[in-house]
Design a protein around this motif. Structure first.
Motif, PDB file in Angstrom:
ATOM      1  N   LEU A  55       1.024  -1.313   0.103  1.00  0.00           N
ATOM      2  CA  LEU A  55      -0.035  -0.335  -0.080  1.00  0.00           C
ATOM      3  C   LEU A  55       1.500   1.895  -0.145  1.00  0.00           C
ATOM      4  O   LEU A  55       0.903   2.149  -0.437  1.00  0.00           O
ATOM      5  CB  LEU A  55      -1.172  -0.019   1.408  1.00  0.00           C
ATOM      6  CG  LEU A  55      -2.174   1.179   1.406  1.00  0.00           C
ATOM      7  CD1 LEU A  55      -2.829   1.632   0.095  1.00  0.00           C
ATOM      8  CD2 LEU A  55      -2.515   0.320   2.785  1.00  0.00           C
ATOM      9  N   GLY A 100      -6.770   5.504  -1.638  1.00  0.00           N
ATOM     10  CA  GLY A 100      -6.131   4.605  -0.600  1.00  0.00           C
ATOM     11  C   GLY A 100      -5.200   5.337   0.519  1.00  0.00           C
ATOM     12  O   GLY A 100      -5.653   4.616   2.030  1.00  0.00           O
ATOM     13  N   CYS A 145      -7.058   3.874   4.007  1.00  0.00           N
ATOM     14  CA  CYS A 145      -5.808   3.751   5.358  1.00  0.00           C
ATOM     15  C   CYS A 145      -7.150   4.204   7.419  1.00  0.00           C
ATOM     16  O   CYS A 145      -6.629   3.442   7.605  1.00  0.00           O
ATOM     17  CB  CYS A 145      -4.852   3.969   4.951  1.00  0.00           C
ATOM     18  SG  CYS A 145      -3.673   3.025   3.763  1.00  0.00           S
TER      19      CYS A 145
END
Length: 218
Positions: free
Chosen positions: A8, A84, A88
């Protein structure tokens, strides 16, 4: 907040880098157009009679196309980056299978247009530089930056700007290739388990040593 994995972090870094490359490419090309009064100098012809001047230029839509591709890819990169970060902070840090599948299709389209843009910049610069050399105005495009051009052209950095735009386009293409590879691996890693004929193993069990264990089971 979800624990950040190495994969990631790499995806977020690539998205941020691709965003910057797109902005640099579009900015450098736009500055070059401004220095030549809005003309697109890719594929242009040059004449020399003590001063350099453009005898012909490409349609401005050609430069607009390259700039538009760069800006749109930057927007997509920024969207992926924000998604993203949000995932998270408020999710489990793992994209769902549908998101990965859609991102793969979008990445393939972006790679195609980035490749076209890079080729336009490369061939367009070669055509311009060959015209400069043929006119005996300078031995190279770098040297032509220091030759006098007719007013109102301001060509002191035209080659540097075009080179920056091309380099940014190809680096952006490379970053998106890496993102495509990561998405490809993630797609198969998160694909629904299906048995291999006669093996007694599912797809996830067979590919776990290569792609990881996949998403945790509820």
């Amino acid at each position: 907040m979800a624990q950040l994995s190495g994969r990631l972090l790499v995806e977020l870094a690539l998205s941020a880098a691709a965003f910057l490359c797109g902005i640099i490419c579009a900015s450098a090309l736009t500055v070059t157009q401004g220095e030549f009064g809005g003309h697109c100098i890719l594929y242009s012809s040059v004449l020399y009679n003590g001063t350099l001047w453009l005898s012909s230029s490409s349609p401005v839509s050609l430069c607009y196309f390259v700039s538009a591709v760069s800006i749109l890819t930057s927007a997509v990169s920024f969207g992926i980056l924000i998604h993203g970060i949000y995932n998270c902070c408020f999710g489990d840090g793992q994209p769902d299978h549908t998101w990965v599948k859609g991102s793969l299709a979008l990445t393939a389209i972006i790679l195609f247009f980035l490749m076209v843009s890079g080729c336009i910049l490369r061939v367009g610069m070669d055509t311009l530089c060959n015209s400069i050399q043929k006119a005996a105005a300078a031995t190279s495009c770098q040297e032509a930056q220091h030759r006098p051009w007719v007013q109102p052209y301001h060509a002191e950095r035209f080659y540097d700007n075009l080179y920056t735009a091309e380099a940014a386009a190809w680096v952006n293409f490379f970053f998106w290739c890496l993102m495509a590879v990561l998405l490809f691996l993630e797609y198969f890693n998160r694909a629904p388990a299906r048995p291999f004929p006669g093996s007694g193993l599912t797809w996830n069990e067979e590919t776990a040593p290569i792609f990881g264990e996949g998403p945790p089971k509820p």
